[in-house]
Design an enzyme around this catalytic site. Structure first.
Site, PDB file in Angstrom:
ATOM      1  N   ARG A  11      30.622 -21.600  -3.714  1.00 12.46           N
ATOM      2  CA  ARG A  11      30.911 -22.870  -4.909  1.00 12.46           C
ATOM      3  C   ARG A  11      29.999 -22.070  -6.141  1.00 12.46           C
ATOM      4  O   ARG A  11      30.440 -21.487  -7.489  1.00 12.46           O
ATOM      5  CB  ARG A  11      30.482 -24.020  -5.203  1.00 12.46           C
ATOM      6  CG  ARG A  11      31.735 -25.119  -5.007  1.00 12.46           C
ATOM      7  CD  ARG A  11      31.394 -26.351  -4.568  1.00 12.46           C
ATOM      8  NE  ARG A  11      31.251 -26.459  -3.445  1.00 12.46           N
ATOM      9  CZ  ARG A  11      31.557 -25.930  -1.960  1.00 12.46           C
ATOM     10  NH1 ARG A  11      33.026 -26.225  -2.379  1.00 12.46           N
ATOM     11  NH2 ARG A  11      30.940 -25.464  -1.251  1.00 12.46           N
ATOM     12  N   THR A  12      28.088 -22.535  -5.982  1.00  6.61           N
ATOM     13  CA  THR A  12      27.607 -22.030  -7.027  1.00  6.61           C
ATOM     14  C   THR A  12      27.659 -20.494  -7.598  1.00  6.61           C
ATOM     15  O   THR A  12      27.606 -20.436  -8.881  1.00  6.61           O
ATOM     16  CB  THR A  12      25.895 -22.096  -6.748  1.00  6.61           C
ATOM     17  OG1 THR A  12      26.450 -23.396  -6.563  1.00  6.61           O
ATOM     18  CG2 THR A  12      25.512 -21.995  -7.551  1.00  6.61           C
ATOM     19  N   LYS A  46      15.796  -4.902   4.651  1.00  5.87           N
ATOM     20  CA  LYS A  46      14.840  -4.391   5.490  1.00  5.87           C
ATOM     21  C   LYS A  46      13.269  -4.676   5.521  1.00  5.87           C
ATOM     22  O   LYS A  46      12.739  -4.047   5.206  1.00  5.87           O
ATOM     23  CB  LYS A  46      15.026  -3.015   4.407  1.00  5.87           C
ATOM     24  CG  LYS A  46      16.343  -2.463   4.468  1.00  5.87           C
ATOM     25  CD  LYS A  46      16.243  -1.222   3.652  1.00  5.87           C
ATOM     26  CE  LYS A  46      17.963  -0.081   3.856  1.00  5.87           C
ATOM     27  NZ  LYS A  46      18.352   0.755   2.275  1.00  5.87           N
ATOM     28  N   ARG A  56      19.062 -18.643  -5.802  1.00  2.00           N
ATOM     29  CA  ARG A  56      18.983 -19.536  -4.920  1.00  2.00           C
ATOM     30  C   ARG A  56      18.132 -18.954  -4.123  1.00  2.00           C
ATOM     31  O   ARG A  56      18.256 -17.738  -3.266  1.00  2.00           O
ATOM     32  CB  ARG A  56      20.358 -19.451  -4.927  1.00  2.00           C
ATOM     33  CG  ARG A  56      20.335 -20.399  -2.848  1.00  2.00           C
ATOM     34  CD  ARG A  56      21.705 -20.968  -3.225  1.00  2.00           C
ATOM     35  NE  ARG A  56      21.981 -21.916  -3.594  1.00  2.00           N
ATOM     36  CZ  ARG A  56      23.022 -22.587  -3.268  1.00  2.00           C
ATOM     37  NH1 ARG A  56      23.871 -22.498  -2.200  1.00  2.00           N
ATOM     38  NH2 ARG A  56      23.623 -23.656  -4.365  1.00  2.00           N
ATOM     39  N   HIS A 109      18.153 -28.455  -7.669  1.00  2.00           N
ATOM     40  CA  HIS A 109      19.083 -27.578  -8.485  1.00  2.00           C
ATOM     41  C   HIS A 109      19.451 -28.016  -9.280  1.00  2.00           C
ATOM     42  O   HIS A 109      20.571 -28.989  -9.572  1.00  2.00           O
ATOM     43  CB  HIS A 109      20.543 -28.627  -7.114  1.00  2.00           C
ATOM     44  CG  HIS A 109      21.633 -27.230  -6.786  1.00  2.00           C
ATOM     45  ND1 HIS A 109      22.071 -26.534  -8.004  1.00  2.00           N
ATOM     46  CD2 HIS A 109      22.850 -27.084  -6.177  1.00  2.00           C
ATOM     47  CE1 HIS A 109      23.370 -25.832  -7.439  1.00  2.00           C
ATOM     48  NE2 HIS A 109      23.580 -26.321  -6.606  1.00  2.00           N
TER      49      HIS A 109
END
Lengths: 182, 307
Positions: free
Chosen positions: B58-59, B86, B108, B136
């Site tokens: 969603r985000t 890596k 995020r 959030h």
């Protein structure tokens, strides 16, 4: 600072101009078939409302009316840090093959109208777009002219032309305000 | 009122006026997504990078669509397919991205504070899309937008948040935001999921779902993070569902016009029964629609000529 505000149009003058523009819109378009009024936020919306009532009084039919906020289409948005408030756009009638009359209070550089036309094209492909303004104060920066003009008001760049309307300012008048710094 | 800040890191830092400005702007952006041509030219030539170290549908999609509808170029980077595997540090990744001159970086990360660290290190605007169990902010903004649209206000509404409050960045951001906007907030969940001293955030606490949702205007169900089950914070999903699942049995305790919200993804039958999630009180999909508008508003308000 000298206060040099000058009233150049009163309530009756504004009303008479709008009545004439309503008739001119009907005359030029040979009636109201396919006509749509689009008011540009914020002053243009009130004027479009009044034109809609005047046309309804003449023809007995209320033609569709839309509201357009052109902010997101402006060409100077990314040049400034002060983001203008975005108003709601509300255009529910289809614009394809319609005759659109854009309504604004003051025609100045023409940049607002350029933005408005770009926005309208995103909503459909009108058969034609016309422009109605209460005041044309000159100083165009783009090749744009109005089809219907309430009053031509030659002004200097140091002046500010302000259209006051009852719906937002409590009074109907057009005022020329001098910039304070001189 | 202007949003005079470089980054959006959390609701905690935002003033009530700033929240109102963001919500009002988002309200005006809703209409663009209903057009046939869902695009305005506003952010032409701007670049938005979505840097996601945690899974998201969603985000991430919402930010990408928001950027695209404003004509920005949006680029998605997920940790699993980037140089992170890596061993590149987050700061090196960010410095390299910075060198490509984007305008906004949406991040995020599972570590609380990661966006704040980036914000102090790079010149781009940073938007926090979820940092650990911290904040959030865009979720809380879209939740407040949804409530305001349905109820006409936020002031004096009774809002109950149910679930794993301790591990929920959604709950924290919403508590900050809703309190600032004048709502009354209650939280509910098993004792192991309620942080100590949560009352200091100005919320009521209940350990019974029935008590917590009595006569409330809004119920926000949180996702039970099944991946945390091994941490022994609740005995079993079944027991959790028996005590805290929102269903036909208990919904009638709330006000008749209650709104049921969920940030997604939902665990059907665990925290919310399918008939409630899909039922008339549910505004779960409105939340998703409004999410695009809120993120458009933030991108619009944060980008501009730095003259």
């Amino acid at each position: 600072m000298k206060n040099k505000n000058r009233v150049v149009m009163d309530a009756e003058g504004i009303d008479r101009s709008l009545t004439r523009i309503a008739y001119e819109i009907l005359e030029k378009n040979k009636g109201l078939a396919d006509l749509v009024l689009i008011g540009i936020r914020t002053g243009g919306v009130y004027l479009a409302n009044r034109l809609q009532s005047k046309i309804a009084a003449i023809e007995g039919v209320a033609i569709p009316l839309g509201i357009l906020d052109v902010t997101l289409y402006r060409d100077d948005l990314l040049k400034t840090n002060k983001k203008p408030r975005i108003g709601k756009t509300d255009i529910t009638c289809p614009l394809d093959d319609r005759k659109v009359v854009l309504v604004d209070d003051v025609l100045f550089t023409g940049r607002t109208i350029r933005a408005a036309m770009d926005a309208l094209i995103d909503f459909g492909r009108p058969r034609l777009i016309q422009l109605a303004v209460l005041i044309d104060r000159g100083h165009r920066e783009l090749p744009i002219r109005a089809d219907f003009v309430g009053k031509n008001l030659p002004s200097s760049l140091w002046e500010d032309v302000s259209v006051k309307l009852t719906e937002k300012d409590g009074t109907d008048e057009v005022v020329i305000e001098m910039d304070s710094e001189e | 009122m202007i949003l005079a800040r470089k980054d959006i890191l959390g609701i905690k830092e935002l003033s009530k006026d700033e929240i109102v400005l963001i919500l009002d702007t988002a309200d005006s952006f809703i209409e663009i997504s209903t057009r046939e041509i869902k695009k305005v030219p506003t952010l032409r030539g701007k670049t938005v990078i979505n840097l996601f170290y945690e899974a998201s549908t969603r985000t991430r999609t919402s930010f990408e669509i928001a950027g695209k509808r404003l004509s920005a170029d949006t680029i998605n980077i997920s940790a699993s397919t980037s140089s992170v595997v890596k061993g590149e540090t987050i700061l090196d990744t960010a410095r390299n991205l910075e060198a490509m001159n984007p305008d906004v970086i949406v991040i995020r990360h599972s570590a609380a504070g990661a966006p704040h660290m980036l914000a102090s290190m790079v010149k781009q605007s940073i938007i926090n899309a979820g940092d650990g169990a911290h904040e959030h902010p865009t979720q809380a903004l879209l939740d407040m937008m949804t409530i305001r649209a349905k109820k006409g206000r936020l002031e004096n509404l009774k809002v109950t948040i149910v679930g794993d409050i301790a591990h929920s960045r959604v709950a924290r951001s919403n508590i900050y935001g809703l309190k600032k906007m004048g709502a009354q907030v209650t939280v509910a969940g098993p004792a192991t999921m309620i942080p100590k001293d949560i009352e200091q955030m100005g919320v009521n606490v209940h350990s019974s779902l029935d008590e917590a949702i009595k006569e409330v205007d809004v119920i926000m169900m949180l996702r039970i993070q099944i991946e945390r089950q091994h941490q022994n914070i609740f005995p079993s999903l079944r027991e959790y569902a028996q005590r805290f699942c929102l269903s036909k049995k208990n919904i009638s305790l709330a006000k008749k016009d209650v709104l049921v919200m969920h940030p997604g993804p939902i665990n059907r039958g665990v925290e919310i029964s399918p008939d409630i999630a899909d039922g008339p009180y549910s505004v779960i999909l409105d939340q998703v629609t409004n999410g695009v508008a809120v993120r458009m508003a933030l991108l619009y308000l944060l980008t501009g000529g730095k003259a």
